[in-house]
Design an enzyme around this catalytic site. Structure first.
Site, PDB file in Angstrom:
ATOM      1  N   ASP A 151      38.314  66.432  86.470  1.00 20.69           N
ATOM      2  CA  ASP A 151      37.255  65.432  86.302  1.00 20.69           C
ATOM      3  C   ASP A 151      36.828  64.796  87.627  1.00 20.69           C
ATOM      4  O   ASP A 151      36.090  63.810  87.617  1.00 20.69           O
ATOM      5  CB  ASP A 151      37.726  64.325  85.345  1.00 20.69           C
ATOM      6  CG  ASP A 151      37.727  64.783  83.892  1.00 20.69           C
ATOM      7  OD1 ASP A 151      36.638  65.119  83.390  1.00 20.69           O
ATOM      8  OD2 ASP A 151      38.808  64.823  83.276  1.00 20.69           O
ATOM      9  N   CYS A 200      27.909  58.661  86.859  1.00 19.81           N
ATOM     10  CA  CYS A 200      29.294  59.046  87.157  1.00 19.81           C
ATOM     11  C   CYS A 200      29.401  60.006  88.317  1.00 19.81           C
ATOM     12  O   CYS A 200      30.452  60.125  88.938  1.00 19.81           O
ATOM     13  CB  CYS A 200      29.926  59.764  85.970  1.00 19.81           C
ATOM     14  SG  CYS A 200      29.446  59.131  84.404  1.00 19.81           S
ATOM     15  N   HIS A 253      32.138  54.302  78.248  1.00 21.13           N
ATOM     16  CA  HIS A 253      32.116  53.373  79.377  1.00 21.13           C
ATOM     17  C   HIS A 253      30.956  52.394  79.206  1.00 21.13           C
ATOM     18  O   HIS A 253      29.966  52.707  78.541  1.00 21.13           O
ATOM     19  CB  HIS A 253      31.875  54.148  80.686  1.00 21.13           C
ATOM     20  CG  HIS A 253      33.079  54.862  81.205  1.00 21.13           C
ATOM     21  ND1 HIS A 253      33.066  56.202  81.501  1.00 21.13           N
ATOM     22  CD2 HIS A 253      34.314  54.425  81.518  1.00 21.13           C
ATOM     23  CE1 HIS A 253      34.259  56.558  81.961  1.00 21.13           C
ATOM     24  NE2 HIS A 253      35.042  55.494  81.986  1.00 21.13           N
ATOM     25  N   LEU A 296      38.311  66.250  80.707  1.00 18.77           N
ATOM     26  CA  LEU A 296      38.440  65.489  79.456  1.00 18.77           C
ATOM     27  C   LEU A 296      37.116  65.490  78.720  1.00 18.77           C
ATOM     28  O   LEU A 296      36.056  65.376  79.329  1.00 18.77           O
ATOM     29  CB  LEU A 296      38.815  64.039  79.773  1.00 18.77           C
ATOM     30  CG  LEU A 296      40.148  63.811  80.459  1.00 18.77           C
ATOM     31  CD1 LEU A 296      40.261  62.351  80.902  1.00 18.77           C
ATOM     32  CD2 LEU A 296      41.299  64.197  79.545  1.00 18.77           C
ATOM     33  N   ARG A 334      43.671  61.446  85.501  1.00 17.81           N
ATOM     34  CA  ARG A 334      42.714  61.155  86.567  1.00 17.81           C
ATOM     35  C   ARG A 334      43.297  60.233  87.647  1.00 17.81           C
ATOM     36  O   ARG A 334      42.645  60.002  88.669  1.00 17.81           O
ATOM     37  CB  ARG A 334      41.430  60.540  85.969  1.00 17.81           C
ATOM     38  CG  ARG A 334      40.738  61.443  84.961  1.00 17.81           C
ATOM     39  CD  ARG A 334      39.306  61.049  84.742  1.00 17.81           C
ATOM     40  NE  ARG A 334      38.551  61.091  85.989  1.00 17.81           N
ATOM     41  CZ  ARG A 334      37.307  60.638  86.134  1.00 17.81           C
ATOM     42  NH1 ARG A 334      36.681  60.114  85.112  1.00 17.81           N
ATOM     43  NH2 ARG A 334      36.689  60.703  87.298  1.00 17.81           N
ATOM     44  N   GLU A 394      32.289  58.318  90.546  1.00 16.88           N
ATOM     45  CA  GLU A 394      32.003  56.906  90.304  1.00 16.88           C
ATOM     46  C   GLU A 394      33.215  56.159  89.737  1.00 16.88           C
ATOM     47  O   GLU A 394      33.380  54.963  89.965  1.00 16.88           O
ATOM     48  CB  GLU A 394      30.845  56.766  89.307  1.00 16.88           C
ATOM     49  CG  GLU A 394      30.540  55.317  88.984  1.00 16.88           C
ATOM     50  CD  GLU A 394      29.434  55.168  87.954  1.00 16.88           C
ATOM     51  OE1 GLU A 394      28.397  54.617  88.314  1.00 16.88           O
ATOM     52  OE2 GLU A 394      29.613  55.613  86.808  1.00 16.88           O
ATOM     53  N   ASP A 395      34.050  56.882  88.975  1.00 16.49           N
ATOM     54  CA  ASP A 395      35.146  56.204  88.291  1.00 16.49           C
ATOM     55  C   ASP A 395      36.284  55.766  89.206  1.00 16.49           C
ATOM     56  O   ASP A 395      37.061  54.894  88.838  1.00 16.49           O
ATOM     57  CB  ASP A 395      35.695  57.113  87.177  1.00 16.49           C
ATOM     58  CG  ASP A 395      34.680  57.270  86.061  1.00 16.49           C
ATOM     59  OD1 ASP A 395      34.031  56.278  85.713  1.00 16.49           O
ATOM     60  OD2 ASP A 395      34.526  58.405  85.555  1.00 16.49           O
TER      61      ASP A 395
HETATM   62  C1  CIR Z   1      36.366  61.356  81.557  1.00 18.62           C
HETATM   63  O1  CIR Z   1      36.514  61.384  80.336  1.00 18.62           O
HETATM   64  O2  CIR Z   1      36.992  60.587  82.289  1.00 18.62           O
HETATM   65  C2  CIR Z   1      35.379  62.319  82.156  1.00 18.62           C
HETATM   66  N1  CIR Z   1      35.402  63.553  81.444  1.00 18.62           N
HETATM   67  C3  CIR Z   1      34.005  61.751  82.147  1.00 18.62           C
HETATM   68  C4  CIR Z   1      33.882  60.524  82.981  1.00 18.62           C
HETATM   69  C5  CIR Z   1      32.510  59.977  82.930  1.00 18.62           C
HETATM   70  N2  CIR Z   1      32.382  58.921  83.828  1.00 18.62           N
HETATM   71  C6  CIR Z   1      31.611  57.867  83.610  1.00 18.62           C
HETATM   72  O3  CIR Z   1      31.049  57.705  82.530  1.00 18.62           O
HETATM   73  N3  CIR Z   1      31.554  56.979  84.593  1.00 18.62           N
END
Ligand code: CIR
Length: 258
Positions: free
Chosen positions: A65, A253, A166, A22, A90, A70-71
């Protein structure tokens, strides 16, 4: 918690599918897989240099992704919480991290539908956790996580987000009451009690940096940020994460630190 230290980190090597991750960026282009692998290794080296034992997970091609580990979880000193990412593409990533956490932690909790929360929206300040309400994190998800934190003797509160992806895109806590702030969070009264280290808009990408046992790791190429954090008394380690930036991913992340 002045003697607080991290000892471990979990990361996931990017897969070739990273090019399908993404992204909101219209200008940076697609990440280069080979370059991403090199940068990911130097990120691991930086964490190792700060004294962490880094556990490296295999790439997971099914989820482009999934290198942004971290997410999908929040690891606290008292429990590990599996999140429920806001982006539908995700959601399945949680199953890829669940078994890893089960091997390491006794107390595992999980966010349930229709709650959503991305770890990137959670900022730890000692035993309090700020939770950003973003496009990925809804109030239901935030409420669930606050309940879980309370159950384990910790606390949480919500912060509204208007511009950034975020919460930690624009904020990073560097321990010792020092908070890196950028953009919409500058002068935010929710963070009035902290010493703020302001990041100029031109260097906003570097507002996502990580404190790891006295040092601070920042992305390569942000001289003002480097100087300001250095002036605040931290040794700074720079690492190039340009390929992850192309997918709106920051330094934080790329790992779960505990
Ligand atoms: C997303 O849009 O979910 C990923 N491409 C990037 C996630 C980045 N994560 C974060 O800032 N903790």
């Amino acid at each position: 918690m002045s003697n607080f230290m991290f000892t471990n980190a979990i990361v996931r090597t990017p897969g070739r599918s990273i090019v399908e991750g993404l992204s909101n960026s219209k200008t940076l282009g697609l990440p280069n897989y080979e370059q991403a692998i090199i940068q990911h290794q130097s990120y691991i080296d930086a964490l190792t240099k700060c004294g962490l034992d880094v556990y490296v997970l295999e790439p997971c091609e099914e989820y482009p992704d999934s290198t942004f580990v971290e997410d999908v979880a929040l690891i606290t000193p008292n429990c590990a919480i599996i999140t429920r990412p806001g982006a539908p593409s995700r959601r399945g990533e949680v199953h890829e991290i669940e078994f890893v956490l089960k091997q390491r932690f006794n107390n595992i909790e999980a966010i349930e539908a229709p709650g959503t929360i991305d770890g990137g929206d959670i900022m730890m300040v000692d035993d309090h956790y700020f939770i950003g309400l973003s496009e990925q994190t809804n109030l239901g998800g935030a409420k669930q996580i606050i309940q879980i934190l309370k159950k384990y003797g910790m606390s949480g509160s919500t912060i509204s987000i208007n511009k950034v992806l975020h919460l930690k895109t624009g904020l990073s806590y560097l321990e010792k009451n020092n908070l890196v702030v950028c953009g919409e969070f500058i002068n935010d009264s929710n963070f009035g009690q902290y010493n703020s280290i302001e990041i100029p808009e031109k260097e906003s990408y570097a507002a996502n940096c990580i404190w790891v046992n006295e040092s601070v790791i920042i992305p390569l190429g942000y001289p003002k940020t480097k100087q300001r954090i250095n002036n605040a008394g931290y040794p700074v380690i720079e690492t190039d994460v340009s390929e992850f930036q192309k997918l709106d991913g920051g330094l934080s992340c790329l790992s779960l630190r505990y």
